[in-house]
Design a protein around this motif. Sequence first.
Motif, PDB file in Angstrom:
ATOM      1  N   LEU A 170      -1.611   6.921  45.896  1.00  0.00           N
ATOM      2  CA  LEU A 170      -2.020   6.849  47.303  1.00  0.00           C
ATOM      3  C   LEU A 170      -3.504   6.534  47.420  1.00  0.00           C
ATOM      4  CD1 LEU A 170      -0.067   9.943  48.748  1.00  0.00           C
ATOM      5  CD2 LEU A 170       0.645   7.539  48.700  1.00  0.00           C
ATOM      6  N   GLN A 171      -4.303   7.107  46.553  1.00  0.00           N
ATOM      7  CA  GLN A 171      -5.744   6.860  46.578  1.00  0.00           C
ATOM      8  C   GLN A 171      -6.057   5.394  46.285  1.00  0.00           C
ATOM      9  OE1 GLN A 171      -7.972   8.962  47.622  1.00  0.00           O
ATOM     10  NE2 GLN A 171      -9.728   7.608  47.272  1.00  0.00           N
ATOM     11  N   ARG A 172      -5.347   4.815  45.315  1.00  0.00           N
ATOM     12  CA  ARG A 172      -5.571   3.401  44.982  1.00  0.00           C
ATOM     13  C   ARG A 172      -5.254   2.506  46.167  1.00  0.00           C
ATOM     14  NH1 ARG A 172      -3.295   5.018  39.974  1.00  0.00           N
ATOM     15  NH2 ARG A 172      -1.216   4.293  40.605  1.00  0.00           N
ATOM     16  N   MET A 173      -4.145   2.769  46.849  1.00  0.00           N
ATOM     17  CA  MET A 173      -3.779   1.925  47.992  1.00  0.00           C
ATOM     18  C   MET A 173      -4.727   2.127  49.166  1.00  0.00           C
ATOM     19  SD  MET A 173       0.410   1.873  48.021  1.00  0.00           S
ATOM     20  CE  MET A 173       0.595   3.661  48.069  1.00  0.00           C
ATOM     21  N   HIS A 174      -5.331   3.286  49.245  1.00  0.00           N
ATOM     22  CA  HIS A 174      -6.311   3.542  50.302  1.00  0.00           C
ATOM     23  C   HIS A 174      -7.632   2.836  50.008  1.00  0.00           C
ATOM     24  CE1 HIS A 174      -8.231   5.630  53.620  1.00  0.00           C
ATOM     25  NE2 HIS A 174      -9.179   6.061  52.799  1.00  0.00           N
ATOM     26  N   GLU A 180      -2.152 -11.192  45.278  1.00  0.00           N
ATOM     27  CA  GLU A 180      -2.348 -12.612  44.998  1.00  0.00           C
ATOM     28  C   GLU A 180      -3.177 -13.315  46.064  1.00  0.00           C
ATOM     29  OE1 GLU A 180       1.938 -12.110  46.583  1.00  0.00           O
ATOM     30  OE2 GLU A 180       0.523 -11.045  45.277  1.00  0.00           O
ATOM     31  N   ASP A 181      -3.248 -12.758  47.284  1.00  0.00           N
ATOM     32  CA  ASP A 181      -4.031 -13.379  48.351  1.00  0.00           C
ATOM     33  C   ASP A 181      -5.248 -12.551  48.737  1.00  0.00           C
ATOM     34  OD1 ASP A 181      -2.516 -11.344  49.359  1.00  0.00           O
ATOM     35  OD2 ASP A 181      -1.805 -12.429  51.130  1.00  0.00           O
ATOM     36  N   ARG A 211       4.276  -9.787  54.442  1.00  0.00           N
ATOM     37  CA  ARG A 211       4.878  -8.724  53.639  1.00  0.00           C
ATOM     38  C   ARG A 211       3.822  -7.826  52.984  1.00  0.00           C
ATOM     39  NH1 ARG A 211       7.373  -9.515  49.463  1.00  0.00           N
ATOM     40  NH2 ARG A 211       9.148  -8.108  49.716  1.00  0.00           N
ATOM     41  N   GLU A 212       2.708  -7.610  53.665  1.00  0.00           N
ATOM     42  CA  GLU A 212       1.594  -6.886  53.057  1.00  0.00           C
ATOM     43  C   GLU A 212       1.947  -5.444  52.727  1.00  0.00           C
ATOM     44  OE1 GLU A 212      -3.214  -6.270  53.765  1.00  0.00           O
ATOM     45  OE2 GLU A 212      -1.980  -7.231  55.297  1.00  0.00           O
ATOM     46  N   VAL A 213       2.654  -4.763  53.649  1.00  0.00           N
ATOM     47  CA  VAL A 213       3.008  -3.364  53.394  1.00  0.00           C
ATOM     48  C   VAL A 213       3.917  -3.267  52.176  1.00  0.00           C
ATOM     49  CG1 VAL A 213       4.193  -1.340  54.310  1.00  0.00           C
ATOM     50  CG2 VAL A 213       2.757  -2.730  55.826  1.00  0.00           C
ATOM     51  N   ARG A 214       4.927  -4.107  52.111  1.00  0.00           N
ATOM     52  CA  ARG A 214       5.848  -4.081  50.976  1.00  0.00           C
ATOM     53  C   ARG A 214       5.127  -4.401  49.666  1.00  0.00           C
ATOM     54  NH1 ARG A 214      11.223  -4.071  52.671  1.00  0.00           N
ATOM     55  NH2 ARG A 214      11.549  -4.601  54.886  1.00  0.00           N
ATOM     56  N   ARG A 215       4.274  -5.406  49.697  1.00  0.00           N
ATOM     57  CA  ARG A 215       3.594  -5.824  48.464  1.00  0.00           C
ATOM     58  C   ARG A 215       2.631  -4.758  47.948  1.00  0.00           C
ATOM     59  NH1 ARG A 215       0.433 -10.513  48.896  1.00  0.00           N
ATOM     60  NH2 ARG A 215       0.353 -10.391  51.165  1.00  0.00           N
ATOM     61  N   LEU A 216       1.998  -4.047  48.878  1.00  0.00           N
ATOM     62  CA  LEU A 216       1.092  -2.977  48.447  1.00  0.00           C
ATOM     63  C   LEU A 216       1.850  -1.884  47.698  1.00  0.00           C
ATOM     64  CD1 LEU A 216      -1.592  -2.368  51.233  1.00  0.00           C
ATOM     65  CD2 LEU A 216      -1.960  -2.326  48.766  1.00  0.00           C
ATOM     66  N   TRP A 217       2.974  -1.454  48.247  1.00  0.00           N
ATOM     67  CA  TRP A 217       3.764  -0.420  47.574  1.00  0.00           C
ATOM     68  C   TRP A 217       4.347  -0.941  46.264  1.00  0.00           C
ATOM     69  CZ3 TRP A 217       3.769   4.605  48.565  1.00  0.00           C
ATOM     70  CH2 TRP A 217       3.382   5.048  49.838  1.00  0.00           C
ATOM     71  N   GLU A 218       4.839  -2.174  46.267  1.00  0.00           N
ATOM     72  CA  GLU A 218       5.433  -2.732  45.057  1.00  0.00           C
ATOM     73  C   GLU A 218       4.405  -2.889  43.946  1.00  0.00           C
ATOM     74  OE1 GLU A 218       7.178  -6.302  46.535  1.00  0.00           O
ATOM     75  OE2 GLU A 218       8.859  -5.271  47.520  1.00  0.00           O
ATOM     76  N   SER A 219       3.124  -3.075  44.302  1.00  0.00           N
ATOM     77  CA  SER A 219       2.073  -3.169  43.290  1.00  0.00           C
ATOM     78  C   SER A 219       1.913  -1.867  42.512  1.00  0.00           C
ATOM     79  CB  SER A 219       0.734  -3.547  43.948  1.00  0.00           C
ATOM     80  OG  SER A 219       0.196  -2.451  44.692  1.00  0.00           O
ATOM     81  N   GLN A 220       2.453  -0.771  43.075  1.00  0.00           N
ATOM     82  CA  GLN A 220       2.346   0.532  42.424  1.00  0.00           C
ATOM     83  C   GLN A 220       3.652   0.919  41.725  1.00  0.00           C
ATOM     84  OE1 GLN A 220      -0.805   2.010  42.502  1.00  0.00           O
ATOM     85  NE2 GLN A 220      -1.125  -0.038  43.390  1.00  0.00           N
ATOM     86  N   GLY A 221       4.574  -0.016  41.637  1.00  0.00           N
ATOM     87  CA  GLY A 221       5.799   0.226  40.901  1.00  0.00           C
ATOM     88  C   GLY A 221       6.878   0.961  41.662  1.00  0.00           C
ATOM     89  N   VAL A 222       6.782   1.020  42.997  1.00  0.00           N
ATOM     90  CA  VAL A 222       7.828   1.649  43.798  1.00  0.00           C
ATOM     91  C   VAL A 222       8.404   0.612  44.751  1.00  0.00           C
ATOM     92  CG1 VAL A 222       6.848   3.968  43.642  1.00  0.00           C
ATOM     93  CG2 VAL A 222       6.176   2.464  45.525  1.00  0.00           C
ATOM     94  N   GLN A 223       9.588   0.892  45.251  1.00  0.00           N
ATOM     95  CA  GLN A 223      10.298  -0.062  46.104  1.00  0.00           C
ATOM     96  C   GLN A 223      10.384   0.459  47.534  1.00  0.00           C
ATOM     97  OE1 GLN A 223      14.264  -0.853  44.762  1.00  0.00           O
ATOM     98  NE2 GLN A 223      14.762  -2.199  46.473  1.00  0.00           N
TER      99      GLN A 223
END
Length: 316
Positions: A170-174, A180-181, A211-223
């Motif tokens: 959560l800290q990383r995403m904050h 990629e963009d 799809r920014e919200v989805r891509r942020l979570w997927e970058s952390q290995g969750v779906q």
Amino acid sequence: MASERPHSRPRRAATAINVEPERLQKLLSRAGAGSRREVEGWIEAGRVTVNGLVAEPGQKVTVTDRIELDGRRLETASAAETVRRVLMYNKPEGEVTTRNDPEGRPTVFDSLPKLKEHRWIAIGRLDINTTGLMLFTTDGELANRLMHPSRQIDREYAVRVFGEVDDAMLQRMHEGVLLEDGIARFSDITSAGGKGINRWFHVTLFEGRNREVRRLWESQGVQVSRLKRVRYGPAFMPSRLSVGRWEELDQRAVDALSKAVDLPFITLPKKTPGELAVHERKQRKQPSHPVKKSRGSKWQVSGTKPPAGKKPARKK
């Protein structure tokens, strides 16, 4: 915001007369010819002429000029008045945010009321699998400002994720994650329930990238298994607005959106256009199950109680 009422008088549209010269793409967008981006593309391709001369990027015009696209005159009279109406729509899964889909899929515009002299402009987009709040307006300038990154209008989403989530993630995403963009981040992340590997969160961001919200979570290995937008700036999705339905914002709500992007308020006209009446009737909710009639009772609509102090008449 007022709910749609099948037999109520439609709200008055907020309007203001505009006869000052303005950029060509802005005027054509307000007139409903296309989005600003579309118009800019036409101008760059040399497809637009003003009074017989090829238009230039940034050129200023008025509604009295003769503007043509590929030799066909564009109607700009409606741009003389800025009509600021706003609809809120609860988008279901499976609809695309486009006017015409080459694959024939249903679009969000299919469910909106038709307008005679103007058109609905989508304020932001949601992908086909995302549900929730969408705003539409007849005022191109309001739409442009609410979408522009420089205005820092926040969007809030309810998201259900599948996978292990810890505080470090959560800290990383904050703080920000490189996608990629570019760098993306949530301005706020709040736990909203759930246990184990299925948890709900409310997240807020100031952009509307694809799809920014989805891509942020997927970058952390969750779906992301569910995603719903619940707020756009000062506009919240009300619980009364069911999936696939719309309602028109009242003047106070429209003024709040205008204030958020430094647009002057527009005074209501004296007359009402009456364009939404037939569509409000069409949106009348029907009972979800057959109406059951009680013997000898005039209070026969399922789930309806008689007024206080009155009892259903009993059949003798």
